[in-house]
Design a protein around this motif. Structure first.
Motif, PDB file in Angstrom:
ATOM      1  N   ARG A  23     -18.628  21.034  10.375  1.00 39.78           N
ATOM      2  CA  ARG A  23     -17.501  20.680  11.148  1.00 39.78           C
ATOM      3  C   ARG A  23     -17.304  21.308  12.413  1.00 39.78           C
ATOM      4  NH1 ARG A  23     -12.775  19.804   7.955  1.00 39.78           N
ATOM      5  NH2 ARG A  23     -13.149  20.305   5.798  1.00 39.78           N
ATOM      6  N   CYS A  24     -16.969  20.613  13.573  1.00 40.75           N
ATOM      7  CA  CYS A  24     -16.885  21.045  14.766  1.00 40.75           C
ATOM      8  C   CYS A  24     -15.718  22.375  14.885  1.00 40.75           C
ATOM      9  CB  CYS A  24     -16.034  19.901  15.737  1.00 40.75           C
ATOM     10  SG  CYS A  24     -15.867  20.367  17.230  1.00 40.75           S
ATOM     11  N   VAL A  25     -15.852  23.187  15.981  1.00 45.38           N
ATOM     12  CA  VAL A  25     -15.030  24.129  16.259  1.00 45.38           C
ATOM     13  C   VAL A  25     -13.505  23.779  15.922  1.00 45.38           C
ATOM     14  CG1 VAL A  25     -14.957  24.147  18.570  1.00 45.38           C
ATOM     15  CG2 VAL A  25     -14.860  26.241  17.667  1.00 45.38           C
ATOM     16  N   CYS A  26     -13.119  22.488  16.189  1.00 46.31           N
ATOM     17  CA  CYS A  26     -11.649  22.097  16.242  1.00 46.31           C
ATOM     18  C   CYS A  26     -11.217  21.869  14.759  1.00 46.31           C
ATOM     19  CB  CYS A  26     -11.534  20.871  17.205  1.00 46.31           C
ATOM     20  SG  CYS A  26     -12.381  19.347  16.342  1.00 46.31           S
ATOM     21  N   GLY A  27     -12.553  21.760  13.793  1.00 46.90           N
ATOM     22  CA  GLY A  27     -11.989  21.439  12.392  1.00 46.90           C
ATOM     23  C   GLY A  27     -12.512  20.108  12.059  1.00 46.90           C
ATOM     24  N   ALA A  64     -22.069  13.182  18.479  1.00 49.77           N
ATOM     25  CA  ALA A  64     -23.571  13.407  17.888  1.00 49.77           C
ATOM     26  C   ALA A  64     -24.349  12.390  17.905  1.00 49.77           C
ATOM     27  CB  ALA A  64     -23.204  14.428  17.058  1.00 49.77           C
ATOM     28  N   THR A  65     -23.697  11.118  17.328  1.00 49.56           N
ATOM     29  CA  THR A  65     -24.712  10.080  16.906  1.00 49.56           C
ATOM     30  C   THR A  65     -24.986   9.461  18.245  1.00 49.56           C
ATOM     31  OG1 THR A  65     -23.235   9.818  14.867  1.00 49.56           O
ATOM     32  CG2 THR A  65     -24.526   7.938  15.870  1.00 49.56           C
ATOM     33  N   LYS A  66     -24.187   9.359  19.356  1.00 50.92           N
ATOM     34  CA  LYS A  66     -24.538   8.586  20.456  1.00 50.92           C
ATOM     35  C   LYS A  66     -25.652   9.578  21.168  1.00 50.92           C
ATOM     36  CE  LYS A  66     -20.901   7.314  23.007  1.00 50.92           C
ATOM     37  NZ  LYS A  66     -19.646   7.627  24.133  1.00 50.92           N
ATOM     38  N   ALA A  67     -25.101  10.817  21.184  1.00 49.47           N
ATOM     39  CA  ALA A  67     -26.387  11.933  21.888  1.00 49.47           C
ATOM     40  C   ALA A  67     -27.904  11.602  21.271  1.00 49.47           C
ATOM     41  CB  ALA A  67     -26.029  13.259  21.813  1.00 49.47           C
ATOM     42  N   ARG A  95     -15.881  18.299  21.803  1.00 47.29           N
ATOM     43  CA  ARG A  95     -15.770  17.236  22.743  1.00 47.29           C
ATOM     44  C   ARG A  95     -15.201  15.915  21.920  1.00 47.29           C
ATOM     45  NH1 ARG A  95     -20.980  19.444  23.649  1.00 47.29           N
ATOM     46  NH2 ARG A  95     -21.248  20.576  25.874  1.00 47.29           N
ATOM     47  N   CYS A  96     -14.836  16.125  20.607  1.00 46.60           N
ATOM     48  CA  CYS A  96     -14.273  15.285  19.738  1.00 46.60           C
ATOM     49  C   CYS A  96     -13.300  14.323  20.436  1.00 46.60           C
ATOM     50  CB  CYS A  96     -13.553  15.831  18.497  1.00 46.60           C
ATOM     51  SG  CYS A  96     -14.616  16.646  17.803  1.00 46.60           S
ATOM     52  N   THR A  97     -13.387  12.846  20.314  1.00 43.13           N
ATOM     53  CA  THR A  97     -12.512  11.899  20.542  1.00 43.13           C
ATOM     54  C   THR A  97     -11.810  11.172  19.425  1.00 43.13           C
ATOM     55  OG1 THR A  97     -14.301  10.222  20.478  1.00 43.13           O
ATOM     56  CG2 THR A  97     -14.035  11.187  22.619  1.00 43.13           C
ATOM     57  N   THR A  98     -12.209  11.514  18.451  1.00 41.13           N
ATOM     58  CA  THR A  98     -11.576  10.742  17.364  1.00 41.13           C
ATOM     59  C   THR A  98     -10.248  11.437  16.883  1.00 41.13           C
ATOM     60  OG1 THR A  98     -13.648  10.303  16.249  1.00 41.13           O
ATOM     61  CG2 THR A  98     -11.961   9.917  14.727  1.00 41.13           C
ATOM     62  N   SER A  99      -8.982  10.855  16.661  1.00 42.32           N
ATOM     63  CA  SER A  99      -7.778  11.306  16.537  1.00 42.32           C
ATOM     64  C   SER A  99      -7.192  10.596  15.655  1.00 42.32           C
ATOM     65  CB  SER A  99      -7.009  11.789  17.631  1.00 42.32           C
ATOM     66  OG  SER A  99      -6.226  10.797  17.728  1.00 42.32           O
ATOM     67  N   LEU A 100      -6.364  11.082  14.783  1.00 45.05           N
ATOM     68  CA  LEU A 100      -5.586  10.241  13.798  1.00 45.05           C
ATOM     69  C   LEU A 100      -4.223   9.468  14.332  1.00 45.05           C
ATOM     70  CD1 LEU A 100      -5.778  12.580  10.656  1.00 45.05           C
ATOM     71  CD2 LEU A 100      -6.872  10.727  11.013  1.00 45.05           C
TER      72      LEU A 100
END
Ligand SMILES: [Zn+2]
Length: 192
Positions: free
Chosen positions: A49-53, A81-84, A186-191
């Protein structure tokens, strides 16, 4: 460097126990579905998990629900991560990494160990889930143990199993640290 098989087995048991204790919630499943753009078939748990969960990588069972054998047990889901990692793959580094695992004695041994750890991890998972390894016996991921074919798979192993599990995964993580790191959200995915 001799490979300590009983040490690897103990490590795999501990890792699988930790991963399976972190049950995927409905939100986790929904996030992973968004990250991948499809339902994560055969997903056992969130592996990292990211630090944000938010999930970064998932652990997939050795046999998918429709019976398809699935060797890529640790699967990268984070789009950041996939992009990087894709950028590193595209810049021609694969040959350099393959050269390292084939010609650097230390890295060669570490990479062989990463392959064995991957197999031990999946074996432990297969036993707990009652899945057959018949069609994927000896097959790990990312080109291991002799080539470097998919950096995403190797980075996924590093994320799930920690630093030191895969030498190439560690190197790629270091290289992409300015773009992606599990301790910097640096997450951009959200619900929403
Ligand atoms: Zn995050």
């Amino acid at each position: 460097m001799p490979i300590d098989e009983s040490g690897l087995k103990a490590m795999a048991e501990e890792l699988v126990g930790r991963v399976m204790a972190d049950k995927a919630s409905d939100d986790d499943l929904a996030l992973v579905k968004q990250q991948l753009g499809r339902f994560p078939r055969g997903m056992v748990a969130v592996g990292a998990r990211c630090v944000c969960g938010r999930p970064l990588a998932v652990v997939t069972r050795p046999v998918l629900p429709d019976g398809t054998p699935f060797p890529t047990t640790c699967y990268l889901t984070s789009p950041e991560a996939t992009k990087a990692v894709s950028r590193v793959e595209a810049d021609g580094s694969m040959r350099h990494y393959t050269d390292l695992v084939q010609n650097d004695e230390t890295i060669h041994a570490q990479y062989e160990r990463a392959h064995r750890l991957y197999l031990a991890f999946r074996h432990e998972l297969a036993e707990r889930l009652g899945d057959s390894e018949e069609h994927i016996a000896g097959t790990s991921a990312g080109g291991m143990p002799v080539r470097v074919k998919c950096l995403h798979a190797l980075v996924a192993q590093t994320l799930v199993m920690g630093e030191g599990a895969n030498p190439i995964g560690d190197m790629v993580m270091e290289r992409i640290a300015d773009e992606f790191a599990p301790n910097v959200c640096r997450c951009t995915t959200s619900l929403d």
